[in-house]
Design an enzyme around this catalytic site. Sequence first.
Site, PDB file in Angstrom:
ATOM      1  NE  ARG A 176      -1.503  -1.365   3.738  1.00  0.00           N
ATOM      2  CZ  ARG A 176      -1.730  -1.224   5.043  1.00  0.00           C
ATOM      3  NH1 ARG A 176      -2.936  -0.855   5.467  1.00  0.00           N
ATOM      4  NH2 ARG A 176      -0.762  -1.413   5.914  1.00  0.00           N
ATOM      5  CD  GLU A 194       5.665   5.474  16.178  1.00  0.00           C
ATOM      6  OE1 GLU A 194       6.810   5.488  16.699  1.00  0.00           O
ATOM      7  OE2 GLU A 194       4.686   4.928  16.707  1.00  0.00           O
ATOM      8  CD  GLN A 206       4.416  29.733  13.986  1.00  0.00           C
ATOM      9  OE1 GLN A 206       4.225  30.531  14.883  1.00  0.00           O
ATOM     10  NE2 GLN A 206       5.055  30.048  12.876  1.00  0.00           N
ATOM     11  CG  ASN A 229       6.588  27.560  10.802  1.00  0.00           C
ATOM     12  OD1 ASN A 229       5.500  28.051  11.081  1.00  0.00           O
ATOM     13  ND2 ASN A 229       7.677  27.795  11.515  1.00  0.00           N
ATOM     14  CG  HIS A 231      16.677  32.171   9.228  1.00  0.00           C
ATOM     15  ND1 HIS A 231      15.751  31.574   8.386  1.00  0.00           N
ATOM     16  CD2 HIS A 231      17.237  33.186   8.514  1.00  0.00           C
ATOM     17  CE1 HIS A 231      15.754  32.213   7.216  1.00  0.00           C
ATOM     18  NE2 HIS A 231      16.645  33.181   7.271  1.00  0.00           N
ATOM     19  CE  LYS A 271      14.060  27.710  13.507  1.00  0.00           C
ATOM     20  NZ  LYS A 271      14.764  28.379  12.382  1.00  0.00           N
ATOM     21  CE1 TYR A 303      12.262  25.479   8.760  1.00  0.00           C
ATOM     22  CE2 TYR A 303      10.270  25.167   7.459  1.00  0.00           C
ATOM     23  CZ  TYR A 303      11.575  25.621   7.576  1.00  0.00           C
ATOM     24  OH  TYR A 303      12.186  26.201   6.496  1.00  0.00           O
ATOM     25  CG  ASP A 308      18.332  34.479   4.440  1.00  0.00           C
ATOM     26  OD1 ASP A 308      18.061  34.946   5.563  1.00  0.00           O
ATOM     27  OD2 ASP A 308      17.749  33.482   3.966  1.00  0.00           O
TER      28      ASP A 308
END
Length: 202
Positions: free
Chosen positions: A23, A28, A47, A49, A62, A72, A132, A170
């Site tokens: 299939r 996970e 949050q 993203n 960043h 993150k 993220y 950047d």
Amino acid sequence: MQIRELKIPDSYEITPRQFPDERGVFLEWYRFDRLEEAVGHRLDLAQGNTSVSRRGVVRGIHFADVPPSQAKYVTANRGAVLDFVVDIRVGSPTFGQWDSVLLDDVDRRAIYIAEGLGHCFVALTDDATVSYLVTTSFNAEREHGVDPTDPEVGLRFPVDADELLLSRKDTGAPSLAEAAASGLLPTWDGARAYYASLDGKA
């Protein structure tokens, strides 16, 4: 799920176990309990993203002010990126160094980047889709950057230089030395104190 600490302290590569059949495949890609065992505290996720990038796009380096900064957990849902963690914590034994993890839709690895570390990636395919999970919501006033092409940092992009595409933000970011001299960067001691508070030790 295998979790391996990278050469930059407080960053980890996560390799999920995949279960393919006729299939498709199941895996996970995030387990709070397994990551908590490695990191020392549970992530309080705030949050999610997603970015979609053409081949050659560079996003980063960043980072956000500590505290609370932004941890993150990053993976690639489609295509491939080379993801970098950069130690920008002044006073760290690995300050100015970096490590990288290939994130793609084959091995489906993820990378965890603790608060106070720099994050960057380069897209290796068109339509590279990166997701993220982050521990604080976006706050533009607390977000900063370091020039990803800074030779002092020396990130190695496996893409031809004429293919690289960076945002004005950047390309206009300071070098690592400039950011350190201006007091913009987090410190090793400050980051460690914040981690200890999350671990319930302070």
